[in-house]
Design a protein around this motif. Structure first.
Motif, PDB file in Angstrom:
ATOM      1  N   ASP A   1      46.557  36.681  58.545  1.00  0.00           N
ATOM      2  CA  ASP A   1      46.380  35.232  58.517  1.00  0.00           C
ATOM      3  C   ASP A   1      45.713  34.751  59.803  1.00  0.00           C
ATOM      4  OD1 ASP A   1      48.353  34.993  60.557  1.00  0.00           O
ATOM      5  OD2 ASP A   1      49.952  34.765  59.086  1.00  0.00           O
TER       6      ASP A   1
ATOM      7  N   ASN B   1      43.033  42.140  57.485  1.00  0.00           N
ATOM      8  CA  ASN B   1      43.483  41.279  56.392  1.00  0.00           C
ATOM      9  C   ASN B   1      44.761  40.547  56.814  1.00  0.00           C
ATOM     10  OD1 ASN B   1      43.448  40.067  53.877  1.00  0.00           O
ATOM     11  ND2 ASN B   1      44.577  41.725  52.892  1.00  0.00           N
TER      12      ASN B   1
ATOM     13  N   ASP C   1      37.637  34.220  42.646  1.00  0.00           N
ATOM     14  CA  ASP C   1      38.616  34.563  43.675  1.00  0.00           C
ATOM     15  C   ASP C   1      38.148  34.014  45.021  1.00  0.00           C
ATOM     16  OD1 ASP C   1      40.425  35.703  45.440  1.00  0.00           O
ATOM     17  OD2 ASP C   1      40.550  37.570  44.287  1.00  0.00           O
TER      18      ASP C   1
ATOM     19  N   ASP D   1      39.367  34.329  47.872  1.00  0.00           N
ATOM     20  CA  ASP D   1      39.500  35.256  48.994  1.00  0.00           C
ATOM     21  C   ASP D   1      38.167  35.880  49.383  1.00  0.00           C
ATOM     22  OD1 ASP D   1      42.176  34.876  49.391  1.00  0.00           O
ATOM     23  OD2 ASP D   1      42.813  36.652  48.287  1.00  0.00           O
TER      24      ASP D   1
ATOM     25  N   TRP E   1      36.497  38.599  55.735  1.00  0.00           N
ATOM     26  CA  TRP E   1      35.718  38.487  54.494  1.00  0.00           C
ATOM     27  C   TRP E   1      35.006  39.801  54.178  1.00  0.00           C
ATOM     28  CZ3 TRP E   1      30.050  37.677  54.725  1.00  0.00           C
ATOM     29  CH2 TRP E   1      29.469  37.572  53.459  1.00  0.00           C
TER      30      TRP E   1
ATOM     31  N   ARG F   1      37.731  42.573  53.374  1.00  0.00           N
ATOM     32  CA  ARG F   1      38.360  42.340  52.074  1.00  0.00           C
ATOM     33  C   ARG F   1      37.420  42.771  50.950  1.00  0.00           C
ATOM     34  NH1 ARG F   1      41.177  36.310  52.456  1.00  0.00           N
ATOM     35  NH2 ARG F   1      43.163  36.990  53.346  1.00  0.00           N
TER      36      ARG F   1
END
Length: 270
Positions: free
Chosen positions: A255, A253, A99, A101, A224, A227
């Motif tokens: 953009d 979280n 992942d 993310d 980071w 999340r």
């Protein structure tokens, strides 16, 4: 009824996100001639990043070994963000290998940010007092490092030629307007002299242009960490000692555009 461990982790999550939010807000108020404005941002950012990393390690250890890390072992991590983030990165690679993310932000700007904050957390907080006593901190003052490394790189990437030329012309016009009236004796946080209105105006205009981008890079690191914390909360949904961290961390979280343009980050957002 929530366990005492649940309450401790929830309290830490609240402190962590509040500190990061405070630091991100204060980063937008930095002034290139005032060292104190950078320290005001670095204190909460370094605290928030450290606590986020340590919560992640504690929760991962609880989920993996069914016990929290002992106080002595946790204290041994000290304030070293570099080592701490390396360990968090290993948690992410082990738990979420496919992942993206959870990939650690690690380009040159991110590395400089973490290195500067790590130095500030371990020794840079007392740089000026230590300097009076004859000590020399590696790399010097954190604000000077920030201007020479982070600001310089971000400026090269995002301070476009067209805007730079417009700002220079504005600065020159301001300088002409004050010709013979104003005496300037100042310096940037890196020690570079500012002896004209033009130089002062150019520095402030450059800072205005790149501060949103600096905030974005800082908050990419925060994104980071939060999340990862949020996902660990999901992983620990069956453990009565692990809170659902989403209520605390969802404010990060976002953009990149939102990280760049939002100026105020308050605890009420988390």
């Amino acid at each position: 009824m929530m366990s005492s461990y649940w309450n401790a982790l929830a309290a830490e999550a609240g402190i962590t996100t509040s500190q990061i939010g405070m630091g991100a807000t204060l980063l937008g108020k930095t002034m290139p001639q005032r060292t104190a404005t950078y320290a005001q941002a670095f204190f909460p950012l370094s605290i928030g990043f450290e606590r986020a990393g340590k919560i992640i390690l504690q929760v991962d250890n609880k989920l993996t070994r069914n016990q929290f890390i002992a106080q002595r072992a946790m204290r041994s991590l000290s304030h070293n963000l570099l080592d701490l983030f390396d360990q968090v990165e290993q948690v992410c690679k082990r738990r979420y290998p496919d992942d993206r993310d959870f990939d650690r932000p690690s380009d040159s700007v991110h590395r400089d940010i973490v290195t500067i904050l790590a130095g500030f957390a371990t020794s840079g907080r007392y740089f000026h007092l230590d300097y009076l006593g004859g000590a020399q901190a590696p790399g010097g003052d954190a604000a000077a490092q920030w201007w020479d490394l982070v600001v310089a790189e971000v400026s090269q990437r995002h301070y476009g030629t067209a805007r730079k030329m417009r700002d220079l012309k504005r600065a020159q016009m301001i300088d002409i307007a004050f010709d013979g009236v104003a005496l300037v004796r100042d310096s940037l946080v890196n020690g570079k002299d500012i002896d004209t209105i033009e130089k002062a105006a150019v520095a402030n205009m450059e800072n205005d242009a790149i501060v949103p981008w600096c905030r974005m890079y800082v908050l990419q690191i925060a994104r980071w960490l939060t999340r990862t914390l949020n996902e660990l909360g999901h992983d620990g949904s069956a453990d009565p000692d692990i809170p659902f961290f989403g209520d605390f961390v969802r404010g990060f979280n976002l953009d990149d555009k939102e990280l760049r343009t939002r100026k105020t980050w308050t605890a009420s957002q988390y």
